[in-house]
Design a protein around this motif. Structure first.
Motif, PDB file in Angstrom:
ATOM      1  N   GLN A 176       0.834  -1.211   0.000  1.00  0.00           N
ATOM      2  CA  GLN A 176       0.000   0.000   0.000  1.00  0.00           C
ATOM      3  C   GLN A 176       0.868   1.260   0.000  1.00  0.00           C
ATOM      4  O   GLN A 176       0.608   2.215  -0.739  1.00  0.00           O
ATOM      5  N   LEU A 177       1.885   1.274   0.847  1.00  0.00           N
ATOM      6  CA  LEU A 177       2.757   2.447   0.949  1.00  0.00           C
ATOM      7  C   LEU A 177       3.524   2.683  -0.348  1.00  0.00           C
ATOM      8  O   LEU A 177       3.662   3.824  -0.808  1.00  0.00           O
ATOM      9  N   GLU A 178       4.017   1.608  -0.950  1.00  0.00           N
ATOM     10  CA  GLU A 178       4.772   1.754  -2.190  1.00  0.00           C
ATOM     11  C   GLU A 178       3.886   2.255  -3.322  1.00  0.00           C
ATOM     12  O   GLU A 178       4.330   3.025  -4.173  1.00  0.00           O
ATOM     13  N   ARG A 179       2.609   1.848  -3.310  1.00  0.00           N
ATOM     14  CA  ARG A 179       1.673   2.362  -4.321  1.00  0.00           C
ATOM     15  C   ARG A 179       1.457   3.862  -4.143  1.00  0.00           C
ATOM     16  O   ARG A 179       1.149   4.567  -5.099  1.00  0.00           O
ATOM     17  N   GLN A 180       1.607   4.342  -2.909  1.00  0.00           N
ATOM     18  CA  GLN A 180       1.449   5.774  -2.626  1.00  0.00           C
ATOM     19  C   GLN A 180       2.743   6.551  -2.887  1.00  0.00           C
ATOM     20  O   GLN A 180       2.810   7.743  -2.624  1.00  0.00           O
ATOM     21  N   GLY A 181       3.768   5.848  -3.371  1.00  0.00           N
ATOM     22  CA  GLY A 181       5.023   6.509  -3.695  1.00  0.00           C
ATOM     23  C   GLY A 181       6.018   6.575  -2.558  1.00  0.00           C
ATOM     24  O   GLY A 181       7.030   7.282  -2.647  1.00  0.00           O
ATOM     25  N   ALA A 182       5.762   5.843  -1.473  1.00  0.00           N
ATOM     26  CA  ALA A 182       6.680   5.855  -0.336  1.00  0.00           C
ATOM     27  C   ALA A 182       7.854   4.919  -0.587  1.00  0.00           C
ATOM     28  O   ALA A 182       7.741   3.944  -1.338  1.00  0.00           O
ATOM     29  N   THR A 183       8.982   5.219   0.030  1.00  0.00           N
ATOM     30  CA  THR A 183      10.084   4.266   0.081  1.00  0.00           C
ATOM     31  C   THR A 183       9.971   3.533   1.411  1.00  0.00           C
ATOM     32  O   THR A 183       9.780   4.158   2.466  1.00  0.00           O
ATOM     33  N   VAL A 184      10.074   2.211   1.367  1.00  0.00           N
ATOM     34  CA  VAL A 184       9.825   1.387   2.552  1.00  0.00           C
ATOM     35  C   VAL A 184      10.991   0.429   2.758  1.00  0.00           C
ATOM     36  O   VAL A 184      11.429  -0.246   1.821  1.00  0.00           O
ATOM     37  N   ASP A 185      11.484   0.364   3.993  1.00  0.00           N
ATOM     38  CA  ASP A 185      12.567  -0.557   4.342  1.00  0.00           C
ATOM     39  C   ASP A 185      12.143  -1.450   5.494  1.00  0.00           C
ATOM     40  O   ASP A 185      11.448  -1.011   6.420  1.00  0.00           O
ATOM     41  N   ASP A 186      12.574  -2.713   5.426  1.00  0.00           N
ATOM     42  CA  ASP A 186      12.416  -3.609   6.574  1.00  0.00           C
ATOM     43  C   ASP A 186      13.489  -3.286   7.598  1.00  0.00           C
ATOM     44  O   ASP A 186      14.622  -2.955   7.237  1.00  0.00           O
ATOM     45  N   ALA A 187      13.135  -3.382   8.867  1.00  0.00           N
ATOM     46  CA  ALA A 187      14.102  -3.138   9.932  1.00  0.00           C
ATOM     47  C   ALA A 187      13.787  -4.045  11.103  1.00  0.00           C
ATOM     48  O   ALA A 187      12.667  -4.546  11.247  1.00  0.00           O
ATOM     49  N   GLU A 188      14.796  -4.282  11.924  1.00  0.00           N
ATOM     50  CA  GLU A 188      14.615  -5.040  13.158  1.00  0.00           C
ATOM     51  C   GLU A 188      14.603  -4.030  14.297  1.00  0.00           C
ATOM     52  O   GLU A 188      15.605  -3.394  14.594  1.00  0.00           O
ATOM     53  N   GLY A 189      13.441  -3.841  14.899  1.00  0.00           N
ATOM     54  CA  GLY A 189      13.288  -2.850  15.954  1.00  0.00           C
ATOM     55  C   GLY A 189      13.284  -3.479  17.338  1.00  0.00           C
ATOM     56  O   GLY A 189      13.589  -4.661  17.508  1.00  0.00           O
ATOM     57  N   LEU A 190      12.915  -2.685  18.321  1.00  0.00           N
ATOM     58  CA  LEU A 190      12.889  -3.154  19.708  1.00  0.00           C
ATOM     59  C   LEU A 190      11.866  -4.264  19.934  1.00  0.00           C
ATOM     60  O   LEU A 190      12.009  -5.056  20.861  1.00  0.00           O
ATOM     61  N   LEU A 191      10.848  -4.317  19.091  1.00  0.00           N
ATOM     62  CA  LEU A 191       9.800  -5.328  19.255  1.00  0.00           C
ATOM     63  C   LEU A 191       9.882  -6.442  18.220  1.00  0.00           C
ATOM     64  O   LEU A 191       9.065  -7.360  18.236  1.00  0.00           O
ATOM     65  N   GLY A 192      10.874  -6.366  17.321  1.00  0.00           N
ATOM     66  CA  GLY A 192      10.980  -7.347  16.249  1.00  0.00           C
ATOM     67  C   GLY A 192      10.873  -6.660  14.899  1.00  0.00           C
ATOM     68  O   GLY A 192      11.182  -5.468  14.774  1.00  0.00           O
ATOM     69  N   PRO A 193      10.412  -7.371  13.863  1.00  0.00           N
ATOM     70  CA  PRO A 193      10.365  -6.797  12.519  1.00  0.00           C
ATOM     71  C   PRO A 193       9.423  -5.595  12.454  1.00  0.00           C
ATOM     72  O   PRO A 193       8.330  -5.616  13.028  1.00  0.00           O
ATOM     73  N   GLU A 194       9.865  -4.542  11.768  1.00  0.00           N
ATOM     74  CA  GLU A 194       9.041  -3.358  11.577  1.00  0.00           C
ATOM     75  C   GLU A 194       9.319  -2.779  10.203  1.00  0.00           C
ATOM     76  O   GLU A 194      10.251  -3.204   9.509  1.00  0.00           O
ATOM     77  N   LEU A 195       8.492  -1.819   9.810  1.00  0.00           N
ATOM     78  CA  LEU A 195       8.695  -1.106   8.548  1.00  0.00           C
ATOM     79  C   LEU A 195       9.094   0.332   8.858  1.00  0.00           C
ATOM     80  O   LEU A 195       8.554   0.947   9.785  1.00  0.00           O
ATOM     81  N   ARG A 196      10.020   0.857   8.082  1.00  0.00           N
ATOM     82  CA  ARG A 196      10.377   2.275   8.185  1.00  0.00           C
ATOM     83  C   ARG A 196      10.155   2.880   6.809  1.00  0.00           C
ATOM     84  O   ARG A 196      10.729   2.427   5.823  1.00  0.00           O
ATOM     85  N   ALA A 197       9.298   3.878   6.768  1.00  0.00           N
ATOM     86  CA  ALA A 197       8.881   4.427   5.476  1.00  0.00           C
ATOM     87  C   ALA A 197       9.075   5.930   5.437  1.00  0.00           C
ATOM     88  O   ALA A 197       9.023   6.612   6.467  1.00  0.00           O
ATOM     89  N   HIS A 198       9.306   6.435   4.233  1.00  0.00           N
ATOM     90  CA  HIS A 198       9.308   7.871   3.968  1.00  0.00           C
ATOM     91  C   HIS A 198       8.180   8.140   2.981  1.00  0.00           C
ATOM     92  O   HIS A 198       8.229   7.705   1.835  1.00  0.00           O
ATOM     93  N   LEU A 199       7.150   8.822   3.470  1.00  0.00           N
ATOM     94  CA  LEU A 199       5.997   9.149   2.637  1.00  0.00           C
ATOM     95  C   LEU A 199       6.333  10.338   1.755  1.00  0.00           C
ATOM     96  O   LEU A 199       7.175  11.173   2.112  1.00  0.00           O
ATOM     97  N   PRO A 200       5.683  10.433   0.586  1.00  0.00           N
ATOM     98  CA  PRO A 200       6.078  11.440  -0.408  1.00  0.00           C
ATOM     99  C   PRO A 200       6.176  12.860   0.123  1.00  0.00           C
ATOM    100  O   PRO A 200       7.097  13.584  -0.214  1.00  0.00           O
TER     101      PRO A 200
END
Length: 199
Positions: free
Chosen positions: A105-129
């Protein structure tokens, strides 16, 4: 670190349950299930209970068409945490497949999205347009699988970029109690939220 699903090795064919994604101390530190929560003052929002704290603002996100509450946003110390509880199977996690849906969904909106390992486990880090000032807006999307529910959090503001601020935002997330209820619900359906009762 994630909780493993019981009986995973006993499944037939190629089907395997999706492991629950949660920190090992979830049942002690949170986010907590209603059955695990200590007795203390909470703001009761139906599917969620929020711990009140000084300086924190709470906003209910309402869907315009249906007028139903679809999320709760907490604002604290320049950061925001938007909370959404979803129904899930008892023996299977949904944060992993939901993460992939959110990424698409985020990529369709033009965001760049990266997988990351956070304090709670897998998360997404995105930059919205674009943010309010036209610059890219950063967000972190976190999730934890609990017993028959998954709590999703969208972190914005200072905590989206600063790890120390993110840790404080995650503390807010983990202090939340999810009240799934006993009624049957399909997986990934939003657990109903209500406005707090006035005393």
């Amino acid at each position: 670190m994630t909780d493993t699903t019981e009986g995973q090795g006993q499944l037939d064919d190629d089907e395997a349950l999706v492991e629950k994604s949660a920190p090992d101390d979830r049942a002690e530190v949170g986010p907590l299930d209603e059955a695990e929560a200590p007795v203390r003052p909470y703001v009761d929002l139906g599917g969620l209970r929020i711990v009140p704290r000084p300086g924190m603002q709470m906003r209910l996100e309402v869907e315009e068409k249906t007028k139903r509450i679809v999320a709760v946003t907490l604002e604290h110390e320049g950061s925001t945490v938007q909370l959404q509880p979803f129904a899930a199977p008892r023996s299977e996690g949904i944060w992993a497949p939901v993460r992939e849906v959110l990424r698409a969904q985020l990529e369709r909106q033009g965001a760049t999205v990266d997988d990351a390992e956070g304090l709670l486990g897998p998360e997404l880090r995105a930059h919205l347009p674009s943010g309010p000032d036209g610059s890219p807006r950063a967000v972190r999307i976190i999730g934890v699988d609990g017993p028959r529910w998954m709590l999703q959090g969208l972190i914005g503001g200072k905590a989206a970029l600063d790890d120390e601020q993110a840790a404080r935002a995650i503390e807010l997330f983990r202090s939340t109690v999810v009240c799934r209820g006993v009624q049957p619900m399909p997986p990934r359906e939003l657990i109903p939220l209500t406005a707090p009762k006035t005393v």
